[in-house]
Write a protein that holds these residues in place. Structure first.
Motif, PDB file in Angstrom:
ATOM      1  N   LEU A  10     -51.323   0.386  64.588  1.00  0.00           N
ATOM      2  CA  LEU A  10     -51.106   1.231  63.412  1.00  0.00           C
ATOM      3  C   LEU A  10     -50.043   0.590  62.521  1.00  0.00           C
ATOM      4  N   ARG A  11     -50.388   0.337  61.275  1.00  0.00           N
ATOM      5  CA  ARG A  11     -49.458  -0.254  60.317  1.00  0.00           C
ATOM      6  C   ARG A  11     -48.944   0.836  59.376  1.00  0.00           C
ATOM      7  N   VAL A  12     -47.615   0.987  59.354  1.00  0.00           N
ATOM      8  CA  VAL A  12     -46.984   2.027  58.553  1.00  0.00           C
ATOM      9  C   VAL A  12     -45.996   1.374  57.593  1.00  0.00           C
ATOM     10  N   PRO A  13     -46.101   1.634  56.290  1.00  0.00           N
ATOM     11  CA  PRO A  13     -45.119   1.088  55.351  1.00  0.00           C
ATOM     12  C   PRO A  13     -43.700   1.490  55.742  1.00  0.00           C
ATOM     13  N   ALA A  14     -42.753   0.604  55.522  1.00  0.00           N
ATOM     14  CA  ALA A  14     -41.366   0.858  55.916  1.00  0.00           C
ATOM     15  C   ALA A  14     -40.820   2.114  55.251  1.00  0.00           C
ATOM     16  N   GLY A  15     -41.307   2.430  54.055  1.00  0.00           N
ATOM     17  CA  GLY A  15     -40.839   3.615  53.358  1.00  0.00           C
ATOM     18  C   GLY A  15     -41.266   4.921  53.980  1.00  0.00           C
ATOM     19  N   GLN A  16     -42.136   4.856  54.998  1.00  0.00           N
ATOM     20  CA  GLN A  16     -42.586   6.074  55.679  1.00  0.00           C
ATOM     21  C   GLN A  16     -41.855   6.317  56.997  1.00  0.00           C
ATOM     22  N   MET A  17     -40.805   5.523  57.255  1.00  0.00           N
ATOM     23  CA  MET A  17     -39.932   5.829  58.388  1.00  0.00           C
ATOM     24  C   MET A  17     -38.956   6.913  57.970  1.00  0.00           C
ATOM     25  N   LEU A  18     -38.722   7.873  58.859  1.00  0.00           N
ATOM     26  CA  LEU A  18     -37.682   8.873  58.620  1.00  0.00           C
ATOM     27  C   LEU A  18     -36.340   8.250  58.977  1.00  0.00           C
TER      28      LEU A  18
END
Length: 393
Positions: A223-231
């Motif tokens: 799963l690839r998640v943009p860094a801006g979607q980390m809390l």
């Protein structure tokens, strides 16, 4: 309801109770209610929420300006929403969405709130919290330090791999909060669902059946998640999970207190109208005493919730208090629900009334957000620590 709860909370709570009793309870026999723990169908959820929206009781614990009711006010509203297992679903006060909305409201960035929180508050999307892992994998359950799901940074994305279990509402959710372990520690990510990298292996058949989407075993593969979607930042996941934890434990107590109040009403009506051995069941001491014990227990639960809510409203973390409330309320409500089944005899174990489902749901509640034994163990460790420090019990 406590007389010193704000007028705004009393007004909202009154409208919620009227809505649940008049509009939601008739749905309890709807054929779209799926058995074996997989929850109400999506079209039923949408229909109920449309009715709540029209009645002005959708997401009633979050005000139009986005602010959250205090915890004491939230209790006044969530308890009547729980009078039916379908009430929290209709009013958008159910787990895990209610806890996820609270967390995002506290820690998400403005961009994250607009993209992920707004659809939840509007009742247009459901969410799932991906934390627990399969025991067969040696993964995290009651001990989150055993987290096996990993994440690593790749450019401006994070890549997540692992498996999760007992993920409530994963099937049909549009917003996911995924916990994984980096070299820095635990991390929380916001993800759009569905995603091909998140695959539901199976939806478990469980004792409870009130949660839309049921409880799933999930594989996360690349799963690839943009860094801006980390809390927040890498390694801060447990800190943010703790923000969610105490209020989420308490809101479980609120909703199922409402359910057991309803079960008591049904059992009381049965005992006062059913005749046996020449008199009403309630006139038999063994039956009447169970209902009397229930009334005492329900009041004790309400007071425990109010006390813990007051601690949270004062700005304290409430970790110990919410643990005590979770243990006390879940154990008391289990006894209340069991008494209601017993009072009603054969009728109590059938689907002819909602009492049987409330009994099943409350049994599962003793495990949600930490089993009783884990909370007692944690409290015992704190007692030992305080003794070693010379602090009074």
């Amino acid at each position: 309801m406590n007389a010193d709860v704000s007028a705004r909370a009393q007004e909202i709570a009154t409208r919620v109770e009227l809505f649940v009793r008049q509009e939601v309870i008739p749905y309890e026999q709807d054929p779209r209610l799926v058995v074996q723990g997989h929850g109400p169908s999506e079209d039923l959820v949408a229909e109920l929420r449309a009715k709540a929206r029209a009645a002005g009781v959708l997401t009633p614990h979050i005000l139009p300006d986005g602010s959250h009711l205090t915890q004491r006010e939230t209790a006044a509203v969530l308890i009547p929403s729980g009078l039916s297992p379908l009430g929290p679903i209709a009013c958008n006060t159910a787990a895990p969405d209610e806890g996820n909305m609270y967390l995002l409201g506290r820690v998400a960035s403005p961009e994250q709130k607009k993209r992920f929180l707004a659809p939840l508050v509007a009742g247009e999307a459901r969410s799932a919290f991906f934390m627990t892992e399969p025991a067969a994998d040696g993964g995290a359950g009651s001990d989150p330090s055993m987290m096996q799901t990993t994440c690593h940074q790749d450019g401006n994305h994070w890549v997540i791999n692992g498996r999760k279990a007992f993920i409530t509402g994963a099937q049909g959710a549009r917003v996911g909060i995924v916990m994984a372990r980096s070299d820095d520690g635990a991390c929380l990510f916001l993800v759009d669902l569905p995603d091909p990298a998140i695959r539901i292996e199976r939806v478990l058949d469980t004792i409870d059946s009130s949660m839309p989407g049921g409880h799933a075993v999930v594989r996360i593969d690349g799963l690839r998640v943009p860094a801006g979607q980390m809390l927040g930042h890498s390694g801060e996941g447990f800190k943010y999970a703790q923000i969610r934890l105490a209020p989420a434990r308490l809101s479980h107590c609120m909703r199922w207190l409402g359910g057991c109040i309803r079960a008591q009403e049904i059992a009381t009506a049965y005992a006062c109208t059913r005749q046996a051995f020449g008199k009403s069941l309630i006139d038999h001491e063994g039956v009447g005493f169970m209902l009397a014990e229930n009334r005492i227990a329900l009041r004790q639960c309400a007071l425990m919730i109010d006390w813990t809510a007051s601690v949270l409203d004062a700005g304290h973390a409430g970790t110990e208090e919410s643990s005590m409330a979770k243990v006390a309320v879940s154990e008391q409500l289990m006894k209340v629900a069991d008494n209601c089944v017993q009072v009603m005899g054969g009728t109590g174990v059938t689907g002819d009334t909602i009492v049987e489902q409330i009994f099943r749901e409350v049994r599962a509640f003793r495990i949600y957000d930490g089993p009783t034994e884990v909370h007692k163990w944690s409290l015992a460790k704190k007692i030992k620590r305080e003794f070693a420090q010379g602090r009074p019990a």
